[in-house]
Design a protein around this motif. Structure first.
Motif, PDB file in Angstrom:
ATOM      1  N   VAL A  29       0.839  -1.151   0.048  1.00 21.33           N
ATOM      2  CA  VAL A  29      -0.133  -0.123   0.011  1.00 21.33           C
ATOM      3  C   VAL A  29       0.821   1.209   0.009  1.00 21.33           C
ATOM      4  N   HIS A  31       0.688   5.404   0.637  1.00 22.63           N
ATOM      5  CA  HIS A  31      -0.179   6.151   1.243  1.00 22.63           C
ATOM      6  C   HIS A  31       0.192   7.554   1.690  1.00 22.63           C
ATOM      7  N   ILE A  64      -1.916  -1.072  -4.161  1.00 17.40           N
ATOM      8  CA  ILE A  64      -3.056  -0.200  -3.631  1.00 17.40           C
ATOM      9  C   ILE A  64      -2.766   1.154  -3.291  1.00 17.40           C
ATOM     10  N   TYR A  65      -3.418   2.187  -3.427  1.00 20.02           N
ATOM     11  CA  TYR A  65      -3.211   3.520  -2.955  1.00 20.02           C
ATOM     12  C   TYR A  65      -4.113   3.901  -2.142  1.00 20.02           C
ATOM     13  N   VAL A  66      -3.572   4.781  -0.949  1.00 21.29           N
ATOM     14  CA  VAL A  66      -4.781   5.176  -0.120  1.00 21.29           C
ATOM     15  C   VAL A  66      -4.407   6.842   0.309  1.00 21.29           C
ATOM     16  N   TYR A  80      -9.484   5.265  -1.473  1.00 14.36           N
ATOM     17  CA  TYR A  80      -8.758   4.062  -1.752  1.00 14.36           C
ATOM     18  C   TYR A  80      -8.957   3.681  -3.352  1.00 14.36           C
ATOM     19  N   SER A  82      -7.194   1.189  -6.434  1.00 10.69           N
ATOM     20  CA  SER A  82      -5.987  -0.029  -6.883  1.00 10.69           C
ATOM     21  C   SER A  82      -6.187  -0.028  -8.254  1.00 10.69           C
ATOM     22  N   VAL A  88     -10.705  -3.295  -3.111  1.00 11.02           N
ATOM     23  CA  VAL A  88     -10.492  -2.431  -2.048  1.00 11.02           C
ATOM     24  C   VAL A  88     -11.753  -1.992  -1.209  1.00 11.02           C
ATOM     25  N   LEU A 119      -4.457   0.241   7.039  1.00  8.56           N
ATOM     26  CA  LEU A 119      -3.258  -0.093   6.156  1.00  8.56           C
ATOM     27  C   LEU A 119      -3.242  -1.622   6.453  1.00  8.56           C
ATOM     28  N   LEU A 122      -5.661  -3.558   4.249  1.00  6.85           N
ATOM     29  CA  LEU A 122      -5.394  -3.528   2.958  1.00  6.85           C
ATOM     30  C   LEU A 122      -4.177  -4.109   2.437  1.00  6.85           C
ATOM     31  N   ASP A 123      -3.136  -4.221   3.359  1.00 15.73           N
ATOM     32  CA  ASP A 123      -2.052  -5.267   3.108  1.00 15.73           C
ATOM     33  C   ASP A 123      -2.390  -6.849   3.099  1.00 15.73           C
TER      34      ASP A 123
END
Length: 135
Positions: A29, A31, A64-66, A80, A82, A88, A119, A122-123
């Motif tokens: 992730v 972030h 993934i980007y947050v 969130y 992807s 997500v 986090l 999401l991981d």
């Protein structure tokens, strides 16, 4: 017409660069957390600044980007995304939000435990495209 559709103000470009420069990686992730003073220093409102999650795409080659964008009242909008088939939406739902399979959002009360929990959740997300599934 193209210029009108894709034009970004210099302060928007600068803030997106700030986001990428301040992004961190946690497992799979990428972030970043923006306080009100961060986006205000670029002359941006919360509504405008909180919409820039896609600026993180490509940073660290994360799955993934947050983006955590804090409002003045302490609530945090969590966006969130992807880009490689990692769903997500279930994590967003777990934290009171919703959305689409690969693009979702939620809001949380400011606090590191919730951010850490997001986090960590999401991981653990596994890919659902054939090329992303673990054998």
């Amino acid at each position: 017409l193209i210029e009108a559709l894709y034009h970004e103000e210099p302060n928007e470009k600068a803030f997106k660069k700030w986001m990428r420069d301040n992004a961190q990686k946690h497992g799979q992730v990428c972030h970043v957390y923006a306080h009100p003073s961060d986006y205000a220093s670029f002359g941006l409102s919360f509504e405008k600044a909180s919409s820039f999650v896609n600026a993180l795409a490509g940073k660290f080659k994360a799955k993934i980007y947050v983006y955590f964008a804090e409002r003045e009242d302490g609530w945090v909008r969590v966006e969130y995304r992807s880009n490689l088939g990692y769903p997500v939406v279930n994590v967003a739902k777990r934290f009171g939000g919703g959305g689409h399979r690969y693009a979702a959002g939620s809001e949380i009360v400011n606090g590191q435990p919730a951010i850490h929990d997001i986090l960590m959740a999401l991981d653990e997300v596994e890919g659902d495209y054939p090329c992303t599934k673990k054998n």
